[in-house]
Design a protein around this motif. Structure first.
Motif, PDB file in Angstrom:
ATOM      1  N   ALA A  98       0.912  -1.300   0.019  1.00 11.99           N
ATOM      2  CA  ALA A  98      -0.019  -0.122  -0.066  1.00 11.99           C
ATOM      3  C   ALA A  98       0.734   1.272   0.005  1.00 11.99           C
ATOM      4  O   ALA A  98       1.947   1.662   0.722  1.00 11.99           O
ATOM      5  CB  ALA A  98      -0.854  -0.027   1.228  1.00 11.99           C
ATOM      6  N   HIS A  99       0.577   2.028  -0.795  1.00 14.35           N
ATOM      7  CA  HIS A  99       1.391   3.301  -1.164  1.00 14.35           C
ATOM      8  C   HIS A  99       0.589   4.529  -0.832  1.00 14.35           C
ATOM      9  O   HIS A  99       0.456   5.330  -1.815  1.00 14.35           O
ATOM     10  CB  HIS A  99       1.959   3.405  -2.518  1.00 14.35           C
ATOM     11  CG  HIS A  99       3.125   2.207  -2.747  1.00 14.35           C
ATOM     12  ND1 HIS A  99       4.064   2.120  -2.351  1.00 14.35           N
ATOM     13  CD2 HIS A  99       2.655   1.202  -3.512  1.00 14.35           C
ATOM     14  CE1 HIS A  99       5.003   1.067  -2.605  1.00 14.35           C
ATOM     15  NE2 HIS A  99       4.008   0.654  -3.465  1.00 14.35           N
ATOM     16  N   TYR A 100       0.128   4.889   0.485  1.00 13.93           N
ATOM     17  CA  TYR A 100      -1.006   5.822   0.564  1.00 13.93           C
ATOM     18  C   TYR A 100      -0.282   7.204   0.562  1.00 13.93           C
ATOM     19  O   TYR A 100      -0.743   8.230   0.448  1.00 13.93           O
ATOM     20  CB  TYR A 100      -1.653   5.620   1.967  1.00 13.93           C
ATOM     21  CG  TYR A 100      -2.266   4.237   1.958  1.00 13.93           C
ATOM     22  CD1 TYR A 100      -3.174   4.032   0.846  1.00 13.93           C
ATOM     23  CD2 TYR A 100      -2.203   3.477   3.133  1.00 13.93           C
ATOM     24  CE1 TYR A 100      -3.832   2.991   0.852  1.00 13.93           C
ATOM     25  CE2 TYR A 100      -2.777   2.160   2.950  1.00 13.93           C
ATOM     26  CZ  TYR A 100      -3.804   2.018   1.825  1.00 13.93           C
ATOM     27  OH  TYR A 100      -4.478   0.884   1.980  1.00 13.93           O
ATOM     28  N   SER A 101       0.999   7.254   1.031  1.00 15.16           N
ATOM     29  CA  SER A 101       1.671   8.408   0.954  1.00 15.16           C
ATOM     30  C   SER A 101       2.551   8.993  -0.053  1.00 15.16           C
ATOM     31  O   SER A 101       3.408  10.026  -0.250  1.00 15.16           O
ATOM     32  CB  SER A 101       2.632   8.611   2.223  1.00 15.16           C
ATOM     33  OG  SER A 101       3.453   7.528   2.375  1.00 15.16           O
ATOM     34  N   ALA A 102       2.687   7.978  -0.990  1.00 14.77           N
ATOM     35  CA  ALA A 102       3.516   8.149  -2.291  1.00 14.77           C
ATOM     36  C   ALA A 102       2.685   9.274  -3.117  1.00 14.77           C
ATOM     37  O   ALA A 102       1.507   8.969  -3.467  1.00 14.77           O
ATOM     38  CB  ALA A 102       3.619   6.752  -2.835  1.00 14.77           C
ATOM     39  N   PRO A 103       3.107  10.313  -3.464  1.00 18.20           N
ATOM     40  CA  PRO A 103       2.753  11.463  -4.201  1.00 18.20           C
ATOM     41  C   PRO A 103       1.946  11.182  -5.344  1.00 18.20           C
ATOM     42  O   PRO A 103       0.891  11.715  -5.727  1.00 18.20           O
ATOM     43  CB  PRO A 103       3.676  12.389  -4.231  1.00 18.20           C
ATOM     44  CG  PRO A 103       4.926  11.861  -3.794  1.00 18.20           C
ATOM     45  CD  PRO A 103       4.862  10.635  -3.328  1.00 18.20           C
ATOM     46  N   LEU A 104       2.409  10.335  -6.330  1.00 15.05           N
ATOM     47  CA  LEU A 104       1.862  10.236  -7.473  1.00 15.05           C
ATOM     48  C   LEU A 104       0.955   9.051  -7.724  1.00 15.05           C
ATOM     49  O   LEU A 104       0.154   8.713  -8.696  1.00 15.05           O
ATOM     50  CB  LEU A 104       2.907  10.314  -8.826  1.00 15.05           C
ATOM     51  CG  LEU A 104       3.965  11.411  -8.824  1.00 15.05           C
ATOM     52  CD1 LEU A 104       4.980  11.198  -9.827  1.00 15.05           C
ATOM     53  CD2 LEU A 104       2.948  12.574  -9.171  1.00 15.05           C
ATOM     54  N   THR A 105       1.127   8.135  -6.852  1.00 14.81           N
ATOM     55  CA  THR A 105       0.328   6.776  -6.816  1.00 14.81           C
ATOM     56  C   THR A 105      -1.091   6.812  -6.181  1.00 14.81           C
ATOM     57  O   THR A 105      -1.955   5.922  -6.318  1.00 14.81           O
ATOM     58  CB  THR A 105       1.087   5.444  -6.607  1.00 14.81           C
ATOM     59  OG1 THR A 105       1.697   5.824  -5.209  1.00 14.81           O
ATOM     60  CG2 THR A 105       2.445   5.457  -7.465  1.00 14.81           C
ATOM     61  N   SER A 106      -0.800   7.447  -4.979  1.00 16.73           N
ATOM     62  CA  SER A 106      -2.152   7.257  -4.317  1.00 16.73           C
ATOM     63  C   SER A 106      -3.081   8.540  -3.933  1.00 16.73           C
ATOM     64  O   SER A 106      -4.174   8.608  -3.228  1.00 16.73           O
ATOM     65  CB  SER A 106      -1.936   6.769  -2.807  1.00 16.73           C
ATOM     66  OG  SER A 106      -1.071   7.741  -2.324  1.00 16.73           O
ATOM     67  N   ARG A 107      -2.547   9.761  -4.384  1.00 12.25           N
ATOM     68  CA  ARG A 107      -3.139  11.007  -3.878  1.00 12.25           C
ATOM     69  C   ARG A 107      -3.664  11.792  -5.052  1.00 12.25           C
ATOM     70  O   ARG A 107      -3.031  11.747  -6.133  1.00 12.25           O
ATOM     71  CB  ARG A 107      -2.331  12.015  -3.006  1.00 12.25           C
ATOM     72  CG  ARG A 107      -1.739  11.046  -1.790  1.00 12.25           C
ATOM     73  CD  ARG A 107      -0.786  11.944  -1.206  1.00 12.25           C
ATOM     74  NE  ARG A 107       0.204  12.628  -1.687  1.00 12.25           N
ATOM     75  CZ  ARG A 107       1.198  13.549  -1.195  1.00 12.25           C
ATOM     76  NH1 ARG A 107       1.050  14.013   0.120  1.00 12.25           N
ATOM     77  NH2 ARG A 107       2.146  13.920  -1.977  1.00 12.25           N
ATOM     78  N   MET A 108      -4.715  12.572  -5.114  1.00 10.98           N
ATOM     79  CA  MET A 108      -5.177  13.410  -6.068  1.00 10.98           C
ATOM     80  C   MET A 108      -5.368  14.810  -5.657  1.00 10.98           C
ATOM     81  O   MET A 108      -6.105  15.069  -4.300  1.00 10.98           O
ATOM     82  CB  MET A 108      -6.567  12.939  -6.454  1.00 10.98           C
ATOM     83  CG  MET A 108      -6.975  13.817  -7.658  1.00 10.98           C
ATOM     84  SD  MET A 108      -8.817  13.038  -8.314  1.00 10.98           S
ATOM     85  CE  MET A 108      -9.798  13.654  -7.051  1.00 10.98           C
ATOM     86  N   PRO A 109      -4.680  15.826  -6.237  1.00 10.51           N
ATOM     87  CA  PRO A 109      -4.856  17.206  -5.701  1.00 10.51           C
ATOM     88  C   PRO A 109      -6.271  17.715  -5.800  1.00 10.51           C
ATOM     89  O   PRO A 109      -6.717  17.466  -6.554  1.00 10.51           O
ATOM     90  CB  PRO A 109      -3.819  18.184  -6.512  1.00 10.51           C
ATOM     91  CG  PRO A 109      -2.987  17.014  -7.611  1.00 10.51           C
ATOM     92  CD  PRO A 109      -3.906  15.701  -7.186  1.00 10.51           C
ATOM     93  N   LEU A 110      -6.831  18.391  -4.785  1.00 10.17           N
ATOM     94  CA  LEU A 110      -7.823  18.983  -4.619  1.00 10.17           C
ATOM     95  C   LEU A 110      -7.706  20.498  -4.421  1.00 10.17           C
ATOM     96  O   LEU A 110      -6.900  20.908  -3.571  1.00 10.17           O
ATOM     97  CB  LEU A 110      -8.911  18.556  -3.441  1.00 10.17           C
ATOM     98  CG  LEU A 110      -9.016  17.276  -3.318  1.00 10.17           C
ATOM     99  CD1 LEU A 110      -9.793  16.680  -2.150  1.00 10.17           C
ATOM    100  CD2 LEU A 110      -9.859  16.696  -4.539  1.00 10.17           C
ATOM    101  N   VAL A 111      -8.396  21.302  -5.178  1.00  9.56           N
ATOM    102  CA  VAL A 111      -8.152  22.737  -5.133  1.00  9.56           C
ATOM    103  C   VAL A 111      -9.892  23.334  -5.166  1.00  9.56           C
ATOM    104  O   VAL A 111     -10.560  23.088  -5.808  1.00  9.56           O
ATOM    105  CB  VAL A 111      -7.410  23.523  -6.054  1.00  9.56           C
ATOM    106  CG1 VAL A 111      -7.531  24.944  -5.966  1.00  9.56           C
ATOM    107  CG2 VAL A 111      -5.975  22.832  -6.316  1.00  9.56           C
ATOM    108  N   PHE A 112      -9.823  24.260  -3.774  1.00  5.03           N
ATOM    109  CA  PHE A 112     -11.446  24.496  -3.643  1.00  5.03           C
ATOM    110  C   PHE A 112     -11.362  25.920  -3.230  1.00  5.03           C
ATOM    111  O   PHE A 112     -10.438  26.613  -2.900  1.00  5.03           O
ATOM    112  CB  PHE A 112     -12.042  23.761  -2.701  1.00  5.03           C
ATOM    113  CG  PHE A 112     -11.444  23.283  -1.766  1.00  5.03           C
ATOM    114  CD1 PHE A 112     -11.333  23.718  -0.371  1.00  5.03           C
ATOM    115  CD2 PHE A 112     -10.515  22.090  -1.733  1.00  5.03           C
ATOM    116  CE1 PHE A 112     -10.601  23.523   0.681  1.00  5.03           C
ATOM    117  CE2 PHE A 112      -9.920  21.615  -0.655  1.00  5.03           C
ATOM    118  CZ  PHE A 112      -9.879  22.366   0.581  1.00  5.03           C
TER     119      PHE A 112
END
Length: 100
Positions: free
Chosen positions: A86-100
Protein backbone atom coordinates in the motif's frame (compact mmCIF):
# COMPACT_ATOMS: atom_id res chain seq x y z
CA UNK A 1 -6.95 18.41 16.44
CA UNK A 2 -10.15 20.37 16.99
CA UNK A 3 -11.42 22.85 14.37
CA UNK A 4 -10.46 25.82 16.53
CA UNK A 5 -6.90 24.47 16.89
CA UNK A 6 -6.75 23.86 13.11
CA UNK A 7 -7.68 27.48 12.38
CA UNK A 8 -4.99 28.68 14.79
CA UNK A 9 -2.43 26.29 13.27
CA UNK A 10 -3.16 27.58 9.75
CA UNK A 11 -2.65 31.18 10.88
CA UNK A 12 0.74 30.39 12.47
CA UNK A 13 2.18 27.86 9.99
CA UNK A 14 2.53 27.66 6.24
CA UNK A 15 4.27 24.33 5.66
CA UNK A 16 1.81 21.48 6.20
CA UNK A 17 -0.28 19.04 4.18
CA UNK A 18 -3.99 18.35 4.46
CA UNK A 19 -5.31 14.94 3.40
CA UNK A 20 -8.93 14.04 2.83
CA UNK A 21 -9.08 10.31 3.48
CA UNK A 22 -11.71 7.88 2.28
CA UNK A 23 -11.83 4.10 2.40
CA UNK A 24 -13.02 1.94 -0.44
CA UNK A 25 -16.64 1.00 0.13
CA UNK A 26 -17.22 3.87 2.57
CA UNK A 27 -19.27 6.99 2.00
CA UNK A 28 -17.45 9.00 4.65
CA UNK A 29 -14.39 11.24 4.58
CA UNK A 30 -11.90 12.15 7.31
CA UNK A 31 -9.39 15.00 7.35
CA UNK A 32 -5.78 14.59 8.45
CA UNK A 33 -3.08 17.25 8.85
CA UNK A 34 0.61 16.37 8.58
CA UNK A 35 3.08 19.01 9.75
CA UNK A 36 6.73 19.55 8.83
CA UNK A 37 7.94 17.22 11.60
CA UNK A 38 5.85 14.37 10.17
CA UNK A 39 3.29 14.41 12.99
CA UNK A 40 -0.22 13.52 11.88
CA UNK A 41 -3.38 14.89 13.43
CA UNK A 42 -6.93 13.85 12.61
CA UNK A 43 -9.60 16.55 12.61
CA UNK A 44 -11.65 15.98 15.75
CA UNK A 45 -14.89 17.20 17.25
CA UNK A 46 -15.43 16.80 20.99
CA UNK A 47 -12.67 14.21 21.18
CA UNK A 48 -13.96 12.03 18.33
CA UNK A 49 -12.77 11.95 14.68
CA UNK A 50 -14.94 14.09 12.43
CA UNK A 51 -16.69 12.24 9.61
CA UNK A 52 -17.97 14.04 6.55
CA UNK A 53 -20.65 12.67 4.21
CA UNK A 54 -19.48 14.51 1.10
CA UNK A 55 -16.50 16.36 -0.33
CA UNK A 56 -18.60 19.53 -0.34
CA UNK A 57 -18.88 19.28 3.45
CA UNK A 58 -15.11 18.84 3.70
CA UNK A 59 -14.49 21.82 1.42
CA UNK A 60 -16.79 24.02 3.49
CA UNK A 61 -15.04 23.23 6.79
CA UNK A 62 -11.57 23.57 5.32
CA UNK A 63 -12.45 26.91 3.69
CA UNK A 64 -13.69 28.15 7.06
CA UNK A 65 -10.29 27.25 8.49
CA UNK A 66 -8.52 29.16 5.71
CA UNK A 67 -7.39 26.11 3.74
CA UNK A 68 -7.89 25.95 -0.04
CA UNK A 69 -5.77 22.94 -1.05
CA UNK A 70 -5.67 19.33 0.03
CA UNK A 71 -5.01 15.83 -1.26
CA UNK A 72 -7.65 13.15 -1.66
CA UNK A 73 -6.35 9.77 -0.48
CA UNK A 74 -8.35 6.58 -1.00
CA UNK A 75 -7.41 3.51 1.00
CA UNK A 76 -8.02 0.31 -0.94
CA UNK A 77 -7.65 -2.74 1.30
CA UNK A 78 -7.69 -5.14 -1.66
CA UNK A 79 -4.12 -4.09 -2.50
CA UNK A 80 -2.90 -5.55 0.77
CA UNK A 81 -4.98 -8.71 0.37
CA UNK A 82 -3.44 -9.59 -2.99
CA UNK A 83 0.09 -8.89 -1.79
CA UNK A 84 0.67 -5.42 -3.22
CA UNK A 85 2.28 -2.82 -1.02
CA UNK A 86 0.00 0.00 0.00
CA UNK A 87 1.46 3.35 -1.05
CA UNK A 88 -0.86 5.81 0.66
CA UNK A 89 1.73 8.53 1.08
CA UNK A 90 3.45 8.19 -2.33
CA UNK A 91 2.62 11.46 -4.10
CA UNK A 92 1.86 10.20 -7.59
CA UNK A 93 0.31 6.83 -6.91
CA UNK A 94 -2.28 7.38 -4.23
CA UNK A 95 -3.15 11.07 -3.91
CA UNK A 96 -5.21 13.40 -6.05
CA UNK A 97 -4.78 17.15 -5.54
CA UNK A 98 -7.90 19.10 -4.60
CA UNK A 99 -8.23 22.86 -5.01
CA UNK A 100 -11.38 24.57 -3.74
Amino acid sequence: MELKALKQFVVNHDNFEIRVITHSGSRFYQVELENVEGERHMLMQRGKPMLFRSLDDVYLELKRAGIHRAYLVQHVPQDEVIGRDAHYSAPLTSRMPLVF
